[in-house]
Design an enzyme around this catalytic site. Structure first.
Site, PDB file in Angstrom:
ATOM      1  N   HIS A   1       0.805  -1.239   0.000  1.00 55.71           N
ATOM      2  CA  HIS A   1       0.000   0.000   0.000  1.00 55.71           C
ATOM      3  C   HIS A   1       0.832   1.281   0.000  1.00 55.71           C
ATOM      4  O   HIS A   1       0.612   2.180  -0.813  1.00 55.71           O
ATOM      5  CB  HIS A   1      -0.911   0.032   1.236  1.00 55.71           C
ATOM      6  CG  HIS A   1      -1.825  -1.131   1.340  1.00 55.71           C
ATOM      7  ND1 HIS A   1      -2.988  -1.236   0.608  1.00 55.71           N
ATOM      8  CD2 HIS A   1      -1.761  -2.259   2.099  1.00 55.71           C
ATOM      9  CE1 HIS A   1      -3.597  -2.356   0.913  1.00 55.71           C
ATOM     10  NE2 HIS A   1      -2.870  -3.003   1.802  1.00 55.71           N
TER      11      HIS A   1
HETATM   12  C1  BDR Z   1      -2.137   0.982   5.674  1.00 58.37           C
HETATM   13  O1  BDR Z   1      -2.234   0.515   7.025  1.00 58.37           O
HETATM   14  C2  BDR Z   1      -0.989  -0.007   7.450  1.00 58.37           C
HETATM   15  O2  BDR Z   1      -1.149  -1.270   7.991  1.00 58.37           O
HETATM   16  C3  BDR Z   1      -0.107  -0.067   6.242  1.00 58.37           C
HETATM   17  O3  BDR Z   1       1.234   0.183   6.565  1.00 58.37           O
HETATM   18  C4  BDR Z   1      -0.664   1.001   5.345  1.00 58.37           C
HETATM   19  O4  BDR Z   1      -0.122   2.268   5.672  1.00 58.37           O
HETATM   20  C5  BDR Z   1      -2.986   0.103   4.789  1.00 58.37           C
HETATM   21  O5  BDR Z   1      -4.317   0.174   5.176  1.00 58.37           O
END
Ligand code: BDR
Ligand code: CA
Length: 307
Positions: free
Chosen positions: A239
């Protein structure tokens, strides 16, 4: 080179993103600032320092807020990233130490030092950005752009049916940041779910770049197990990388503009919305050139700053 500050909660996909930023010849990472989310803030700082050392990149790391502006802290996402944030893969304890400034102070300081030059990239809950706005509201005029990984605008959330983890982490901060006057581009789950790093891709990365690629491949095993359970996929979604990749290659992204908001209470707390009828300097990404991004990631890691 584009000057950037990265506000982060490392975190496996944070690590994937930070290694890209450190290696990319077009990015000058001025500082990391840390926040809770995947791990507690104190561990986020240690992990950020560990990643600086792994990448031989000695830059300031400033510790951020330990909790959200108004809500009680949510549990950390150790079921996704492991208790140590790196899928229980151990990197040596850092010998570098954190800045004496807070994250919010560091953000304000650097934006004042480099007016209209700094891109502020946030890939965790938005508390530090909200505190920086409180400390110095003029940063909205002085920052070049704000790029955020967070939210789920036209799709379901990943932590509740309505909310994505970063905006769920501090919805009040999210609302402040979204409503401030600065230009923002947000990469929510709408676009980040479109990039998938398969286990095979990560193996190839480890073969071509054993130190950094090897660490990322090993750390990602825990993250991949989460994706296997939840999404029936032998790989993971990086992400946070999309926010960095957008800074280097905005032409790979399809954007939709409009005013942004976050729901701060009730069952839909953390849900993000866009009103495309409003004229606005805010956008969300809705699509990305996946092949180009995945190819660029490998090349960037392999060639490092000499690319
Ligand atoms: C986001 O939440 C975190 O767990 C990840 O690093 C990313 O920033 C994804 O929903
Ligand atoms: Ca993150």
């Amino acid at each position: 080179m584009k000057k950037i500050i990265i506000d982060t909660d490392p975190g496996i996909d944070d690590a994937i993103a930070l290694c890209y930023a450190f290696a990319h010849p077009g990015l000058d990472v001025l500082a990391l600032t840390t926040i809770y989310g995947n791990v507690a803030t104190e561990l986020a700082t240690e992990n950020a320092l560990r990643l600086c050392e792994l990448n031989q990149h000695s830059i300031p790391v400033a510790t951020g807020a330990a909790q959200p502006l108004q809500i009680d802290p949510n549990p950390v996402a150790d079921f996704v990233h492991g208790k140590n944030g790196f899928g229980e893969v151990i990197l040596p304890a850092p010998s570098l130490s954190a800045s004496t400034l807070t994250a919010a102070e560091k953000i304000v300081d650097l934006i004042h030092q480099h007016p209209n030059e700094v891109t502020l990239v946030a890939v965790g809950p938005l508390t530090n950005l909200a505190l920086a706005l409180e400390l110095s509201p003029d940063i909205t005029e002085l920052v070049s752009e704000v790029v955020i990984m967070g939210g789920a605008f036209h799709c379901d959330g990943n932590i509740t049916p309505h909310a994505e983890a970063n905006l769920w982490g501090d919805p009040h901060a999210g609302k402040k940041v979204f409503n401030a006057k600065w230009p923002i581009t947000v990469h929510g789950l709408d676009v980040t779910y479109k990039i998938r790093m398969s286990a095979h891709y990560l193996d190839e990365l480890a073969q071509s770049q054993p130190t950094i690629g090897g660490f990322l491949r090993d750390a990602a095993q825990f993250y991949i197990e989460f994706y296997q359970r939840q999404h029936n996929f032998n790989g993971c979604c990086p992400h946070d990388l999309l926010a960095l990749s957008y800074v280097t290659h905005p032409e790979w992204y399809t954007l939709e503009s409009g005013s942004l908001d976050v729901i701060t209470e009730g069952e839909s707390i953390g849900k993000t919305t866009i009103n495309t009828a409003d004229k606005s300097n805010k956008s969300i990404a809705t699509n990305v050139n996946s092949d180009a991004l995945l190819k660029d990631y490998k090349t960037t890691l392999l060639q490092g700053k000499s690319a």
